[in-house]
Design an enzyme around this catalytic site. Structure first.
Site, PDB file in Angstrom:
ATOM      1  N   HIS A 118       0.843  -1.301   0.031  1.00  0.00           N
ATOM      2  CA  HIS A 118      -0.095   0.097   0.033  1.00  0.00           C
ATOM      3  C   HIS A 118       1.031   1.405   0.096  1.00  0.00           C
ATOM      4  O   HIS A 118       2.090   1.190   0.587  1.00  0.00           O
ATOM      5  CB  HIS A 118      -1.050   0.077   1.233  1.00  0.00           C
ATOM      6  CG  HIS A 118      -1.605  -1.235   1.636  1.00  0.00           C
ATOM      7  ND1 HIS A 118      -2.471  -1.634   0.302  1.00  0.00           N
ATOM      8  CD2 HIS A 118      -1.812  -2.058   2.534  1.00  0.00           C
ATOM      9  CE1 HIS A 118      -2.968  -2.767   0.939  1.00  0.00           C
ATOM     10  NE2 HIS A 118      -2.737  -3.002   2.314  1.00  0.00           N
ATOM     11  N   GLU A 136      -2.029  -0.204   8.262  1.00  0.00           N
ATOM     12  CA  GLU A 136      -2.743  -1.151   8.748  1.00  0.00           C
ATOM     13  C   GLU A 136      -2.388  -2.025   9.832  1.00  0.00           C
ATOM     14  O   GLU A 136      -1.187  -2.245  10.147  1.00  0.00           O
ATOM     15  CB  GLU A 136      -3.648  -2.092   7.695  1.00  0.00           C
ATOM     16  CG  GLU A 136      -2.628  -3.079   6.940  1.00  0.00           C
ATOM     17  CD  GLU A 136      -3.232  -3.505   5.813  1.00  0.00           C
ATOM     18  OE1 GLU A 136      -4.288  -2.998   5.390  1.00  0.00           O
ATOM     19  OE2 GLU A 136      -2.764  -4.394   5.150  1.00  0.00           O
ATOM     20  N   HIS A 168       3.123  -7.623   1.903  1.00  0.00           N
ATOM     21  CA  HIS A 168       2.611  -8.454   2.898  1.00  0.00           C
ATOM     22  C   HIS A 168       1.666  -9.359   2.256  1.00  0.00           C
ATOM     23  O   HIS A 168       1.192  -8.946   0.885  1.00  0.00           O
ATOM     24  CB  HIS A 168       2.150  -7.601   3.811  1.00  0.00           C
ATOM     25  CG  HIS A 168       0.908  -6.686   3.548  1.00  0.00           C
ATOM     26  ND1 HIS A 168       1.343  -5.375   2.762  1.00  0.00           N
ATOM     27  CD2 HIS A 168      -0.313  -6.809   3.503  1.00  0.00           C
ATOM     28  CE1 HIS A 168      -0.054  -4.887   2.538  1.00  0.00           C
ATOM     29  NE2 HIS A 168      -0.880  -5.504   2.797  1.00  0.00           N
ATOM     30  N   ARG A 219      -1.202  -4.935  -6.317  1.00  0.00           N
ATOM     31  CA  ARG A 219      -1.154  -6.148  -6.182  1.00  0.00           C
ATOM     32  C   ARG A 219       0.297  -6.708  -7.046  1.00  0.00           C
ATOM     33  O   ARG A 219       0.345  -6.097  -8.179  1.00  0.00           O
ATOM     34  CB  ARG A 219      -2.406  -6.991  -6.854  1.00  0.00           C
ATOM     35  CG  ARG A 219      -2.359  -8.579  -6.731  1.00  0.00           C
ATOM     36  CD  ARG A 219      -3.474  -8.879  -7.554  1.00  0.00           C
ATOM     37  NE  ARG A 219      -4.707  -8.526  -6.953  1.00  0.00           N
ATOM     38  CZ  ARG A 219      -5.891  -8.168  -7.645  1.00  0.00           C
ATOM     39  NH1 ARG A 219      -5.780  -7.940  -8.832  1.00  0.00           N
ATOM     40  NH2 ARG A 219      -7.035  -7.546  -7.030  1.00  0.00           N
TER      41      ARG A 219
END
Length: 349
Positions: free
Chosen positions: A105, A122, A180, A200
């Site tokens: 991200h 996150e 991740h 992605r």
């Protein structure tokens, strides 16, 4: 008839995805006719997927509409001044029956450079972990862009990445820029900045429902990736005494604490100038504040307004709650800085 502000509970939003599972049905969630629910959005302000209030006289209004009416009384003055009617955090339950894509991200700076309001930092709280389940968090060692591109082209990217087998109760903080992935057999509670941006970078050559290879974002991801190897444990080390709050994550974006309950407790919120969200991650609980009682079972959230000066927490048998807020004590008019990483949960390293 009640007409004053009160703790808000929300209707779940369900998302069917190619890798999703069906564990959430065991917690009482009904997402028929979807074949699976890979993501349950428990509290969201994302445009087009705003949470709808489930209780009280504000029922059937969206979270964003409630913020527009109550402003700082609901979320806190500093948060309202910075984010307006957009709630700054997104709460999800993720159920992975298959491996998720390896992804990354952007941080705030890169996201804003590309026309998005914020990046995506996150954290995961592992609720269930099947035997042999694995996840990926970061590089094993410092890696160059050239080495990364070569491994990606050869299909050997996983050789460069740190992988481990988590267990229920484990916590992983995933700062923007960290590569991740969640593996099959994991169900996690995810707390993140309000962003739906994911790059992605590898997807095991999977195809979508139409038989096409799923889209990758190879070049978009390059500027987002932090190529440094892990400098600490991938997971957060902590000890959580019963009926006390234990810090799991502390950053400018959110502060998350775990409260394992087996008896009622009362908490003073007078020193917290902003909202508090309680998310049940195990068992059955209830939150009482502002003369309103809100029952919760696993996977549900309640938003306690900034006006509240105290809260009582109850449980039916053992339960676990995540307590989430944003620490704005040091906020000024400057953008958030990234030097907080060095201070992240120093007690648990």
């Amino acid at each position: 008839m009640q007409s004053s502000l009160y703790p808000l509970k929300f209707l779940p939003l369900y998302k069917n995805v190619i890798w999703g599972g069906n564990k959430l049905k065991g917690y009482g969630f009904n997402y028929d006719p979807l074949p699976n629910c890979g993501e349950l959005w428990a509290l969201s302000s994302v445009e087009g997927r705003e949470s709808v209030i489930a209780n009280g006289f504000l029922a059937e209004n969206t979270l964003n509409e409630a913020i527009e009416i109550y402003m700082g009384d609901l979320v806190g003055d500093k948060i309202y001044n910075r984010f307006g009617t957009e709630f700054p955090l997104l709460f999800k339950i993720i159920d992975a029956a298959k491996d998720l894509s390896i992804q990354v991200h952007p941080d705030d700076e890169l996201a804003q450079k590309r026309g998005m309001p914020c990046g995506k930092t996150e954290m995961w709280y592992v609720m269930e972990a099947d035997e042999g389940s694995r996840l990926i968090s970061g590089f094993r060692r410092d890696t160059s862009e050239e080495e990364y591109r070569a491994a990606l082209a050869a299909g050997h990217l996983e050789d460069l990445l740190h992988s481990e087998e988590p267990k229920a109760g484990d916590v992983y903080f995933i700062p923007a820029g960290r590569v991740h992935a969640l593996g099959k057999g994991l169900m996690v509670a995810e707390i993140q900045q309000t962003s739906d941006c994911t790059y992605r970078i590898y997807d095991y050559n999977r195809r979508d429902a139409d038989g096409n290879l799923r889209q990758l974002h190879t070049e978009e991801a390059m500027e987002a990736i932090d190529f440094k190897g892990l400098r600490e444990h991938a997971n957060t080390r902590y000890h959580a005494p019963l009926n006390e709050s234990t810090t799991l994550a502390a950053s400018p974006y959110f502060t998350t604490k775990l409260i394992p309950l087996n008896t009622p407790i009362r908490k003073n919120l007078e020193n917290i100038d902003n909202f508090v969200v309680y998310m049940c991650v195990d068992g059955i609980a209830a939150v009482k504040s502002m003369e309103t009682i809100v029952p919760l079972h696993t996977g549900e959230c309640v938003l306690v307004p900034a006006l509240a000066d105290s809260v009582e927490l109850f449980c039916e048998g053992p339960a676990k709650l995540l307590e989430v807020t944003i620490d704005t004590a040091d906020w000024d008019d400057e953008p958030l800085q990234e030097d907080w990483m060095a201070r992240f949960v120093g007690e648990v390293r």
